[in-house]
Design an enzyme around this catalytic site. Sequence first.
Site, PDB file in Angstrom:
ATOM      1  CG  ASP A  86      33.741 -15.702   6.691  1.00  0.00           C
ATOM      2  OD1 ASP A  86      34.515 -15.137   5.897  1.00  0.00           O
ATOM      3  OD2 ASP A  86      33.243 -16.826   6.495  1.00  0.00           O
ATOM      4  CG  ASP A 146      41.881 -10.761   6.408  1.00  0.00           C
ATOM      5  OD1 ASP A 146      42.213 -11.930   6.073  1.00  0.00           O
ATOM      6  OD2 ASP A 146      42.183  -9.753   5.752  1.00  0.00           O
ATOM      7  CB  VAL A 147      42.544 -16.457   8.341  1.00  0.00           C
ATOM      8  CG1 VAL A 147      41.282 -16.903   9.060  1.00  0.00           C
ATOM      9  CG2 VAL A 147      42.441 -16.691   6.850  1.00  0.00           C
ATOM     10  CG  ASN A 188      35.614 -24.092   7.970  1.00  0.00           C
ATOM     11  OD1 ASN A 188      35.607 -25.151   7.336  1.00  0.00           O
ATOM     12  ND2 ASN A 188      34.819 -23.077   7.669  1.00  0.00           N
ATOM     13  CE1 TYR A 193      40.528 -26.202  -0.634  1.00  0.00           C
ATOM     14  CE2 TYR A 193      40.538 -28.516  -1.277  1.00  0.00           C
ATOM     15  CZ  TYR A 193      40.108 -27.513  -0.425  1.00  0.00           C
ATOM     16  OH  TYR A 193      39.283 -27.816   0.620  1.00  0.00           O
ATOM     17  CE  LYS A 202      41.921 -27.343   3.437  1.00  0.00           C
ATOM     18  NZ  LYS A 202      41.344 -26.491   4.528  1.00  0.00           N
TER      19      LYS A 202
END
Length: 701
Positions: A469, A496-497, A523, A589, A593
């Site tokens: 995370d 950090d994605v 996730n 969102y 997604k």
Amino acid sequence: MAGVWSDCDAAACVDQYAPAWGEALALRVYTSRLLGADPSLVLHGGGNTSLKGEHTDVLGETRPALFVKASGFDLATIEPEGLPGLDLGHLRRLLALESLSDAAMVNELRTHLFRHDAATPSIETLVHAAIPARYVDHTHADAILTLTNQADGEALVREVLGDDVVVLPYVKAGFQLARAVAAACAEHPDARGMVWMRHGVVTWGDSARESVERMLELVAAAEDGIAKRATRPLRVMRATAPAEAEARLTSVAPVLRGLLAQPSGDDDRPWRRVIVRALATRETLDFLGAEGARELACTPTVTSDHLIRTRALPLWVEDAPTDDAEALRAHLRAALDGYAREYEAYVDRHRERLPEGVTPPDAMPRVVLIPGIGAVCAGEDVRAADVARDITAQTLAVKARVAAMGRYEGLPERDLFDMEFYTLQQAKLRGAEPRLGRQVAVVTGAAGAIGSGIARGLLREGCHVAVTDLGGERLDSLAAELREAFGERVTGVALDVTDPDSAAAAFDAVARTWGGVDLVVVNAGLAHVSTLAEMSVERFRQLERVNIDGTLTLLQRAARHFAVQGTGGDVVLVSTKNVFAPGASFGAYSATKAASHQLARIASLELAPLGVRVNMVAPDAVFSDGARRSGLWQEVGPDRMKARGLDEQGLEDYYRDRNLLKARITADHVARAVVFFAARETPTTGATLPVDGGLPDATPR
Ligand code: ZN
């Protein structure tokens, strides 16, 4: 030395255990722990101790008893239950037999325990029965092995330890060793200890203190003898800084781990993987870079106890080309093939003595020595790999000390074989491996509710889990909490994605920790509540960066890593029911997604040829996992509550009542869906498993 008798600690142990177990056994526990606390005496479950006393049964009949360490227990942490009691009279009658097979011996031990549910006593139980003294201690002390594992070792042991220590040549642990010990005790009733060549040392006494102090005296005398004689330290020809070794390990570990995995014959789970741990201390690197190191290192283990962990011989890899992945793979493969051929030839040479029911295991090394990188040690999980690593550190240290004073001489091959396959047979008694025991997972967004639930679900199945995370307190506290419960199978890594370099660095860190990655759980996600009319474009872009770019980054990283490792892999994307049934005011969102979901489906098409499966789980809202609130909750909860005039419980009830099963969806439910895919229960890829209690509008189509 850690193992010094303390009246105060002994009294504390007596206070704790004597009421239920008696003072003699309480002191037995105390001095067992003293020995166990010193890694130069015993490592990871090695060594054993015993006490002779009495046992009174339900009829009121009293008979002599032996309380001896059970196999699988560690002296450092032993409890009274780890020293089960047996009928000593029966054990002594067994010693009169001419021979007793290993299987028959184990049967006699198990059927003469005083408790039906006791753990199986040590294979050295009959040795303890054969020594008349009340307390008996046995260790594989480094200093003793340094003396016994030399050419002319017997004479050296006598010279250093004196005539009141009996020296026995090597005899395989079990019945024949017990017979030899019984005979030696009868012949030398005044001896104060016994050394077994290429195995270890035994002391005894009428009190717990006397026995343990004799052990410490003998070891101290051995240390003195070595210090006087070890005058020719290894000459380091090639020095490597630990940081330099670590950088090379980063590229070597996944390739080597991939090559160490063995085909399983199961189409769904085609590889039996290993976990690897590297030993790259200054001492190890100096040893591997020393003159004559290869000849010295590629000799048998210092004691047969280590065989099942390390194999008799390590693999030595010279000149590994670390800057060219393909050349590196070819180089390592050739080295491993050579090792496998030699291992198979060794098994063939001794096949007629293979114990019944034992099939030879894979022919891969457990320890790979690479100058400039270190010792890379493999096991079925991190614990096994750590044991191999600690044993390797000790083995190299002992061999270096021997070289400084003489010539190393380990066990002959025949004895190695007998002991390796005997312990293998014993190990089979330990039961099945956990489902995900050989796997490594990376979970992103782990500090949130669903992520922490997934991490815990994977850990419960035996998986090794890197919780990732954004760096900071939330991640640190999660990692600390999980380590408390699951130990070395947990590591916390900042990731950090939205930053590809951060993702690459995180994968490298996991590769250095356990050797590689097999499962990536994508996730991490962001939510935002706004109508399209009012939406801030910058806020939308923020969701794009995490939900879309972040997914792309992780899929890219997984694809590249799995290609290098060469043993397939799994990706599970935490999607959402909103992909199929979007909600008003939830456009940013639902749209981002949906894009990440589509990327994962495309990954399932592109990565199938690599043996990689990509699946999605689509939960309905999960707001918390214990005390951990989800980001979704923080964004959506207060707003939704306000909009619908509900309190917190009311909001949860609202989500529950909208599904067919009236189910409250938890992080644990999502975790079970991830485990289903990770365990590869069905030949499935590109699929979505809803975890929503039944929402007909959101059924994937
Ligand atoms: Zn032993």
